[in-house]
Design a protein around this motif. Structure first.
Motif, PDB file in Angstrom:
ATOM      1  N   ILE A 210     -22.706 -86.838  37.259  1.00  0.00           N
ATOM      2  CA  ILE A 210     -23.582 -86.099  35.904  1.00  0.00           C
ATOM      3  C   ILE A 210     -24.284 -84.249  35.616  1.00  0.00           C
ATOM      4  CG2 ILE A 210     -24.039 -85.822  32.998  1.00  0.00           C
ATOM      5  CD1 ILE A 210     -23.298 -89.572  34.473  1.00  0.00           C
TER       6      ILE A 210
ATOM      7  N   LEU B 153     -25.556 -86.342  26.173  1.00  0.00           N
ATOM      8  CA  LEU B 153     -25.463 -86.266  27.310  1.00  0.00           C
ATOM      9  C   LEU B 153     -23.956 -85.492  26.930  1.00  0.00           C
ATOM     10  CD1 LEU B 153     -25.317 -86.053  30.688  1.00  0.00           C
ATOM     11  CD2 LEU B 153     -24.161 -88.184  29.826  1.00  0.00           C
TER      12      LEU B 153
ATOM     13  N   LEU C  78     -22.798 -82.249  27.585  1.00  0.00           N
ATOM     14  CA  LEU C  78     -21.470 -82.139  28.277  1.00  0.00           C
ATOM     15  C   LEU C  78     -20.356 -80.916  27.096  1.00  0.00           C
ATOM     16  CD1 LEU C  78     -20.922 -85.007  30.202  1.00  0.00           C
ATOM     17  CD2 LEU C  78     -21.137 -83.172  31.008  1.00  0.00           C
TER      18      LEU C  78
ATOM     19  N   THR D 128     -25.446 -91.044  37.964  1.00  0.00           N
ATOM     20  CA  THR D 128     -25.739 -89.929  37.207  1.00  0.00           C
ATOM     21  C   THR D 128     -26.272 -88.162  38.017  1.00  0.00           C
ATOM     22  OG1 THR D 128     -27.866 -91.919  36.338  1.00  0.00           O
ATOM     23  CG2 THR D 128     -28.164 -89.617  36.144  1.00  0.00           C
TER      24      THR D 128
END
Lengths: 355, 337
Positions: free
Chosen positions: A283, A331, A335, A280
């Motif tokens: 990310i 997410l 992104l 994680t």
């Protein structure tokens, strides 16, 4: 034909707007999903908000969830800015927790004033050593760090599994499980304002990484390594040393995530509480645009989202399987926004002709 | 309405509405569950199945509502349980894995909530905490007898999750059963080091098949692999023969119904009659005779298994239920021969 073109860097206001729009779009998509399942949308989003920022307790929980992600996010920043693709954060988190636990066994009975710093230092050393090992493999034997860090993740995670599954670290007794006994009070990270020592450490680490990368010779070398290692070598910088330094710092930061989870929150070493923190963190670092302060913000957002998701799954009828799906959707949008702030889409043929 | 309720509450607290001895019998019960992994894992799926069955039976005439939260670990599990307790809707909180650290931090704060911790890795806390366990070693022994009789290569394998105590007991008694009828049987043991990971389960299963195993006890549930390799397998927890009739000979089954009723009775006694909670410190498990576990039917294999083997297994099953045959609980970490 659609092509991506790098943009001049978008201003921070434009970036903030892009991320907010992405979150809004992600929430909208989630609303559609919730509606399809027949659950109450207002209930679901209300619980999400309540868990993320609803009251002091929820904010405390969100912050606690963010702390390890700050560390693994920063670990990503340091390595990636230097152009080193360390994806061993996961193993380095475990290595840090394990080295810290090992130290706590050596110092059994020591007073907290000795015990806590010793555990933190041991863990930092453990994480740094594991990461530096991969760096040396890279500089000495040209082993690709993506492969070595990735593979080492497995080795470390399974080493812990061995130690806990009937190995020397398992809790004795009739109900043995793959976890250590409870860690003594003297080794636990002290609490300040309801948060453990990891919280100020995370802030400090963010400031330190920002300072080192932005304003020190080492930071200059790290960034130079990322831009152009050949040029850096011609400048007389010892590239190999810089790579090892960058990896060691990265590993040390990841290790702090392991310490804060084991010695700050759960007080037992077991794999489940560490799983995924490293991945994680990659990310989080990417969403934070490999900027230390951006990473701090991204980690806080992730922590809030995780706690909001927990509230939603406990307090509402939103099917529990939908919660990770919502996290994934958010997410993806975020992104996407990150890409769009750095690149623009150009429609039409590459050579400029139409038709 | 609200005023009336407040009034009633005030009167009750003054002891004017009957006092504690005549507390009104509850008509509703909320059971909040913290799952170990999620509904995709049999350990959790069986609980969800059985809690619905028990809710339909409505013990003590209770209207039972349920809620489950998927695999949350450590501090997050504590937060989830506290949210359940605080909501006031759940009087029983069933933590379906090793959560006694978290329950310990909550049990005195919510003394009227009945907490349940389940399986390996828990501490018996007593008071309002009940400690439930699942032992499947009895039907596992019967599967072992089948394996010992049916193997042609005299090599039988087990693909397990983690070497934890409530996995080890199943594996050990499976091999004990196999050896009891076929002393030449060689053991193959592998752990996938996860509670749920079909891809890893497939890898380890293939490795055991390569090593000569022609019968595999699949605790991690990779039955397609057995089917592809054309070997026989055993399942556990749910009746896997329904899902994979071509490869599954039989399964050891679990039921949480006796466990749930035990806990609901304890809660009801407390809520209706004011009886103090008496949580057990030593783990409680329900045997095959008590309905906690059982051996499944043979499905497609019913006519492929020799009649004398079926008779033998049935006789052993009866002997276990009548306590004539006691299968010891062996917790040692099993290893390959």
């Amino acid at each position: 034909m659609i092509a991506f073109e790098r943009r001049e860097s978008a201003g921070w206001i434009a970036q903030a707007i892009a991320y907010l729009l992405a979150i809004a779009a992600g929430l909208l998509a989630s609303v559609v999903l919730i509606t399809i399942t027949g659950a109450d949308v207002a209930d679901g989003l209300g619980a999400l908000w309540q868990g993320a920022f609803g009251d002091a307790e929820a904010i405390g929980q969100s912050l606690a969830a963010a702390i390890p992600l700050v560390f693994t996010g920063l670990a990503t920043v340091v390595a990636f800015r230097a152009g080193i693709w360390n994806i061993g954060q996961e193993g380095q988190v475990f290595a840090g927790a394990m080295a810290g636990y090992w130290m706590s066994l050596q110092l059994a009975g020591a007073p907290a004033i000795v015990a806590v710093p010793a555990v933190v230092l041991a863990s930092v050393a453990g994480g740094a050593a594991v990461a530096a090992l991969c760096a040396v493999l890279k500089t000495r034997f040209d082993v690709n760090e993506i492969i070595s860090t990735m593979m080492l993740n497995y080795i470390i995670v399974y080493l812990l599994s061995y130690l806990l599954a009937g190995g020397p670290w398992i809790e004795a007794g009739s109900t043995a499980y793959h976890q250590t006994p409870l860690i003594a009070d003297t080794f636990r990270l002290p609490e300040l304002f309801g948060l453990h020592l990891g919280a100020p450490l995370a802030l400090l680490a963010t400031a330190a990484v920002a300072l080192v990368i932005g304003r020190t010779p080492l930071g200059f070398e790290l960034r130079g390594l990322g831009f152009n290692p050949v040029a850096l070598r011609y400048k007389g910088v010892r590239v190999a040393t810089t790579i090892v330094m960058a990896m060691a710092i990265s590993g040390a930061l990841s290790a702090l995530a392991g310490v804060s989870e084991v010695f700050g929150i759960n007080f037992r070493l077991r794999a489940e509480v560490l799983n995924g923190l490293g991945y994680t963190g990659i990310i989080v670092g990417m969403i934070g645009a490999l900027n230390p302060w951006g990473t701090l913000v991204a980690a806080l957002a992730f922590g809030a989202m995780a706690n909001g998701a927990l509230y939603m799954s406990v307090l509402t009828d939103v099917p529990s399987a939908l919660v990770p799906a919502m996290q994934g959707i958010l997410l993806l949008f975020v992104l996407g926004a990150a890409v769009l702030t750095r690149y623009r889409l150009r429609f039409g043929r590459k050579d400029g002709r139409h038709g | 309405m609200k005023l009336a309720l407040l009034g009633a509450a005030a009167l009750t607290s003054l002891g004017l509405l009957g006092g504690t001895a005549l507390a009104e019998a509850p008509t509703e019960l909320g059971i909040g569950m913290i799952l170990a992994t999620g509904p995709e894992a049999d350990w959790d799926a069986t609980l969800l199945r059985d809690v619905e069955t028990v809710a339909k039976e409505a013990p003590h005439g209770l209207k039972i509502a349920t809620k489950h939260v998927d695999g949350v670990e450590g501090e997050k599990a504590k937060d989830a349980m506290e949210l359940l307790a605080k909501s006031g809707k759940y009087q029983v909180i069933w933590a379906h894995s090793s959560y006694s650290d978290q329950v310990k931090a909550l049990k005195d704060k919510y003394p009227d909530v009945l907490f349940v911790v389940v399986g390996s890795g828990n501490e018996g806390l007593g008071g309002n905490v009940y400690y439930d366990y699942k032992r499947v070693h009895e039907p596992s022994y019967l599967l072992g007898v089948l394996a010992g009789r049916l193997t042609k290569s005299d090599t039988v394998g087990v693909v397990g999750q983690f070497p934890s105590e409530d996995v080890n007991d199943q594996i050990n008694s499976f091999f004990a059963g196999a050896k009891s009828v076929n002393p030449d049987v060689k053991r193959k043991v592998a752990f996938i080091e996860s509670w749920y990971d079909p891809a890893k389960a497939e890898q380890f299963t293939n490795a055991q098949i390569s090593a000569g195993a022609d019968l595999i006890f699949q605790l991690a549930g990779s039955f397609e692999t057995c089917e592809k390799a054309n070997i026989k397998c055993f399942g556990n927890y749910v009746d896997q023969g329904e899902r994979a009739p071509a490869s599954v000979v039989a399964s050891s089954l679990i039921s949480w119904e006796p466990d749930l009723k035990w806990v609901i009775d304890a809660w009801y006694d407390h809520a209706a009659n004011g009886k103090p909670y008496e949580g057990n410190v030593k783990e409680r498990w329900f045997s095959q005779a008590e309905g906690g576990s059982s051996l499944s039917g043979y499905h497609a294999y019913d006519d492929k298994i020799p009649a004398e083997v079926k008779t033998e297994v049935k006789a052993l099953e009866d002997k276990i239920n009548s306590k004539e045959l006691v299968i010891p609980v062996d917790l040692a970490v099993p290893a390959s021969d």
